[in-house]
Design a protein around this motif. Structure first.
Motif, PDB file in Angstrom:
ATOM      1  N   THR A  25       0.838  -1.200   0.000  1.00  0.00           N
ATOM      2  CA  THR A  25       0.000   0.000   0.000  1.00  0.00           C
ATOM      3  C   THR A  25       0.873   1.250   0.000  1.00  0.00           C
ATOM      4  N   ASP A  26       0.259   2.358  -0.421  1.00  0.00           N
ATOM      5  CA  ASP A  26       0.992   3.616  -0.494  1.00  0.00           C
ATOM      6  C   ASP A  26       0.443   4.691   0.428  1.00  0.00           C
ATOM      7  N   ASN A  27      -0.664   4.402   1.102  1.00  0.00           N
ATOM      8  CA  ASN A  27      -1.215   5.409   2.003  1.00  0.00           C
ATOM      9  C   ASN A  27      -1.924   4.720   3.166  1.00  0.00           C
ATOM     10  N   GLU A  28      -2.204   5.497   4.183  1.00  0.00           N
ATOM     11  CA  GLU A  28      -2.775   4.954   5.425  1.00  0.00           C
ATOM     12  C   GLU A  28      -4.167   4.355   5.205  1.00  0.00           C
ATOM     13  N   GLU A  29      -4.958   4.991   4.372  1.00  0.00           N
ATOM     14  CA  GLU A  29      -6.323   4.513   4.124  1.00  0.00           C
ATOM     15  C   GLU A  29      -6.300   3.125   3.480  1.00  0.00           C
ATOM     16  N   ASP A  30      -5.465   2.950   2.460  1.00  0.00           N
ATOM     17  CA  ASP A  30      -5.344   1.639   1.819  1.00  0.00           C
ATOM     18  C   ASP A  30      -4.791   0.610   2.805  1.00  0.00           C
ATOM     19  N   PHE A  31      -3.793   1.028   3.591  1.00  0.00           N
ATOM     20  CA  PHE A  31      -3.216   0.129   4.586  1.00  0.00           C
ATOM     21  C   PHE A  31      -4.294  -0.389   5.534  1.00  0.00           C
ATOM     22  N   GLN A  32      -5.127   0.511   6.041  1.00  0.00           N
ATOM     23  CA  GLN A  32      -6.201   0.116   6.957  1.00  0.00           C
ATOM     24  C   GLN A  32      -7.165  -0.860   6.286  1.00  0.00           C
ATOM     25  N   ASP A  33      -7.500  -0.592   5.023  1.00  0.00           N
ATOM     26  CA  ASP A  33      -8.399  -1.486   4.278  1.00  0.00           C
ATOM     27  C   ASP A  33      -7.783  -2.875   4.126  1.00  0.00           C
ATOM     28  N   TYR A  34      -6.505  -2.921   3.750  1.00  0.00           N
ATOM     29  CA  TYR A  34      -5.823  -4.202   3.570  1.00  0.00           C
ATOM     30  C   TYR A  34      -5.763  -4.950   4.904  1.00  0.00           C
ATOM     31  N   TYR A  35      -5.393  -4.238   5.965  1.00  0.00           N
ATOM     32  CA  TYR A  35      -5.268  -4.872   7.283  1.00  0.00           C
ATOM     33  C   TYR A  35      -6.606  -5.476   7.720  1.00  0.00           C
ATOM     34  N   GLN A  36      -7.673  -4.700   7.570  1.00  0.00           N
ATOM     35  CA  GLN A  36      -8.990  -5.193   7.966  1.00  0.00           C
ATOM     36  C   GLN A  36      -9.416  -6.392   7.121  1.00  0.00           C
ATOM     37  N   GLU A  37      -9.118  -6.342   5.832  1.00  0.00           N
ATOM     38  CA  GLU A  37      -9.493  -7.448   4.957  1.00  0.00           C
ATOM     39  C   GLU A  37      -8.714  -8.712   5.307  1.00  0.00           C
ATOM     40  N   VAL A  38      -7.435  -8.566   5.641  1.00  0.00           N
ATOM     41  CA  VAL A  38      -6.635  -9.728   6.055  1.00  0.00           C
ATOM     42  C   VAL A  38      -7.223 -10.338   7.327  1.00  0.00           C
ATOM     43  N   CYS A  39      -7.540  -9.501   8.297  1.00  0.00           N
ATOM     44  CA  CYS A  39      -8.125  -9.998   9.551  1.00  0.00           C
ATOM     45  C   CYS A  39      -9.445 -10.722   9.287  1.00  0.00           C
ATOM     46  N   LEU A  40     -10.267 -10.142   8.441  1.00  0.00           N
ATOM     47  CA  LEU A  40     -11.545 -10.763   8.105  1.00  0.00           C
ATOM     48  C   LEU A  40     -11.336 -12.119   7.431  1.00  0.00           C
ATOM     49  N   GLN A  41     -10.400 -12.177   6.492  1.00  0.00           N
ATOM     50  CA  GLN A  41     -10.150 -13.435   5.784  1.00  0.00           C
ATOM     51  C   GLN A  41      -9.532 -14.490   6.707  1.00  0.00           C
ATOM     52  N   LEU A  42      -8.710 -14.060   7.655  1.00  0.00           N
ATOM     53  CA  LEU A  42      -8.174 -15.015   8.636  1.00  0.00           C
ATOM     54  C   LEU A  42      -9.312 -15.610   9.454  1.00  0.00           C
ATOM     55  N   TRP A  43     -10.229 -14.766   9.849  1.00  0.00           N
ATOM     56  CA  TRP A  43     -11.372 -15.249  10.633  1.00  0.00           C
ATOM     57  C   TRP A  43     -12.243 -16.176   9.789  1.00  0.00           C
ATOM     58  N   LYS A  44     -12.526 -15.786   8.554  1.00  0.00           N
ATOM     59  CA  LYS A  44     -13.374 -16.606   7.684  1.00  0.00           C
ATOM     60  C   LYS A  44     -12.731 -17.959   7.364  1.00  0.00           C
ATOM     61  N   SER A  45     -11.400 -17.971   7.251  1.00  0.00           N
ATOM     62  CA  SER A  45     -10.725 -19.199   6.830  1.00  0.00           C
ATOM     63  C   SER A  45     -10.207 -20.035   7.997  1.00  0.00           C
ATOM     64  N   ARG A  46     -10.535 -19.654   9.204  1.00  0.00           N
ATOM     65  CA  ARG A  46      -9.994 -20.343  10.382  1.00  0.00           C
ATOM     66  C   ARG A  46     -10.329 -21.828  10.387  1.00  0.00           C
ATOM     67  N   ASP A  47     -11.487 -22.200   9.869  1.00  0.00           N
ATOM     68  CA  ASP A  47     -11.864 -23.613   9.842  1.00  0.00           C
ATOM     69  C   ASP A  47     -11.096 -24.401   8.777  1.00  0.00           C
ATOM     70  N   ASN A  48     -10.504 -23.689   7.811  1.00  0.00           N
ATOM     71  CA  ASN A  48      -9.721 -24.353   6.764  1.00  0.00           C
ATOM     72  C   ASN A  48      -8.290 -24.643   7.214  1.00  0.00           C
ATOM     73  N   PHE A  49      -7.881 -24.059   8.334  1.00  0.00           N
ATOM     74  CA  PHE A  49      -6.534 -24.291   8.844  1.00  0.00           C
ATOM     75  C   PHE A  49      -6.480 -25.693   9.431  1.00  0.00           C
ATOM     76  N   LYS A  50      -5.643 -26.530   8.824  1.00  0.00           N
ATOM     77  CA  LYS A  50      -5.577 -27.937   9.222  1.00  0.00           C
ATOM     78  C   LYS A  50      -4.464 -28.227  10.221  1.00  0.00           C
ATOM     79  N   GLY A  51      -3.617 -27.247  10.516  1.00  0.00           N
ATOM     80  CA  GLY A  51      -2.526 -27.463  11.453  1.00  0.00           C
ATOM     81  C   GLY A  51      -1.343 -28.179  10.839  1.00  0.00           C
ATOM     82  N   GLU A  52      -1.311 -28.299   9.494  1.00  0.00           N
ATOM     83  CA  GLU A  52      -0.191 -28.962   8.823  1.00  0.00           C
ATOM     84  C   GLU A  52       1.048 -28.070   8.789  1.00  0.00           C
ATOM     85  N   SER A  53       0.840 -26.788   9.006  1.00  0.00           N
ATOM     86  CA  SER A  53       1.948 -25.841   9.092  1.00  0.00           C
ATOM     87  C   SER A  53       1.699 -24.989  10.336  1.00  0.00           C
ATOM     88  N   LYS A  54       2.631 -24.074  10.600  1.00  0.00           N
ATOM     89  CA  LYS A  54       2.448 -23.183  11.742  1.00  0.00           C
ATOM     90  C   LYS A  54       1.362 -22.158  11.422  1.00  0.00           C
TER      91      LYS A  54
END
Length: 164
Positions: A25-54
């Motif tokens: 990202t090149d600015n704070e607004e985009d950074f915040q959007d990316y950060y929030q989207e990553v957090c959301l996707q981590l939460w959504k994909s938590r059940d797909n984590f099989k523990g095969e990696s860290k």
């Protein structure tokens, strides 16, 4: 997203998420959007984590995938956002001006790399092993080693001009 999930599975890895989001990202607004989207996707994909990696490998993979997807979607970088970034940088107090300037130049050079090279060098700078980088990127450790050497040469050229 529950507070427990955020506290247990995102906050301890916020540094990873922040570094990757900052690199794409090149600015704070985009950074915040990316950060929030990553957090959301981590939460959504938590059940797909099989523990095969860290879990940290999973966080890297999700952070990179989300950032690359959003970057492709927002490929246009407006002159206005670049100007805003310059203004924001000028307003930040520097604790160690030399170190801050060197870091700024390094990140500017990293942003000139291809999306994949950028991801690889960020993981390398995080002191991840070739094996860990290979797992995150879906490549072989040997391929990662070759790519890292080429990326280092590109960065030297970008930072210092022609490298002999």
């Amino acid at each position: 997203m529950s507070k427990d999930f955020y506290t247990q599975f995102i906050l301890p890895y916020a540094g990873i998420i922040i570094k990757i989001c900052r690199a794409y990202t090149d600015n704070e607004e985009d950074f915040q959007d990316y950060y929030q989207e990553v957090c959301l996707q981590l939460w959504k994909s938590r059940d797909n984590f099989k523990g095969e990696s860290k879990w940290s490998t999973w966080v890297y993979r999700i952070s990179l995938n989300v950032s690359l997807s959003l970057l492709r979607k927002d490929k246009k970088i407006s002159k206005k956002s670049v100007a805003l970034l310059a203004i924001e940088e000028e307003q930040k107090p520097a604790s160690n001006p030399f170190q801050e300037e060197s870091l700024k130049l390094l990140y500017q050079a990293i942003k000139k790399l291809s999306e994949v090279d950028r991801a690889i060098i960020l993981l390398y700078l995080e002191e991840k092993s070739y094996q860990e980088i290979a797992e995150i990127m879906g490549l072989s450790p040997t391929n990662i080693g070759v790519k890292i050497n080429r990326i280092k040469k590109k960065l030297k050229t970008l930072l210092y001009g022609k490298v002999y």
